[in-house]
Design a protein around this motif. Sequence first.
Motif: not given
Length: 269
Positions: A168-172, A197-198, A202-204, A209-212
Amino acid sequence: MILKSGQSAVVPRPCSGDFDLDRSDGPAVALRVDFADYENEVPQHRHRPGQLILALHGAVICTAANGLWIIPPGFAVWIPGGVPHSNQVTPNARLSYLFVEPGAVAMPQSCCALSVSPMLREMILRLADVPDRYASDDHIGRLVRVLLDELALMPSGGLELPVSDHPKIAVIGAALAADPSDRRTLREWAMHVAMSERSLKRLIRQETGLTFGQWRQRLHLIVALRELASGATVQKVSGDLGYESATAFIVMFKKALGTTPGRYFASQF
């Protein structure tokens, strides 16, 4: 991979396994590389000695383990021996590599960025200009001993972007790397990757270790430093990152790094 730029990946001799890292009996060996003479992307590789990659001009982006580092002039990245890594440099980059034998000096066991003092920089350049074979008790051997002592004292520095192999993060990350001016909100990204969104928030945080917002700003800073180091203007960089004006970009840059882009690069030389 994030922030891919420049020519296609070809392994250049001085940066890869084709370079004989065992040609010296000493604890360290150095060389200079001018990327006007070589391709500017080095695919993932590893080597037995630890490696310090020092930027003399331009910038280098090093990807290793779960992080990505931007190294402008005056900084370096330390890569422990055996750690797979890849490098991407600006076309105007001039670097110095310092290879250090395992156990020769107490260094971190994970990759990290370091601020390099002018004295250490000059010692590394001096080592790059002398024959690779030297005796432990001759002039160069004594220089290397002091060099390694100084290396162990260097403070952390540079800019790291935590990366994640979570799909999921890789896509973003891939989308933002392809278009850093993309201003979709966390809610819009959550819809894009079919998460709440929640849960995405949380996943990011869990993976980086950072917020989006912090993570995207860090990526913007890495893109900005790479482009500014290669000679791009503040106006072009601010536009490419989607800022409404160069002033807005400079405000963000100063808030994050404590100085303006012009002063930041002037202080590195």
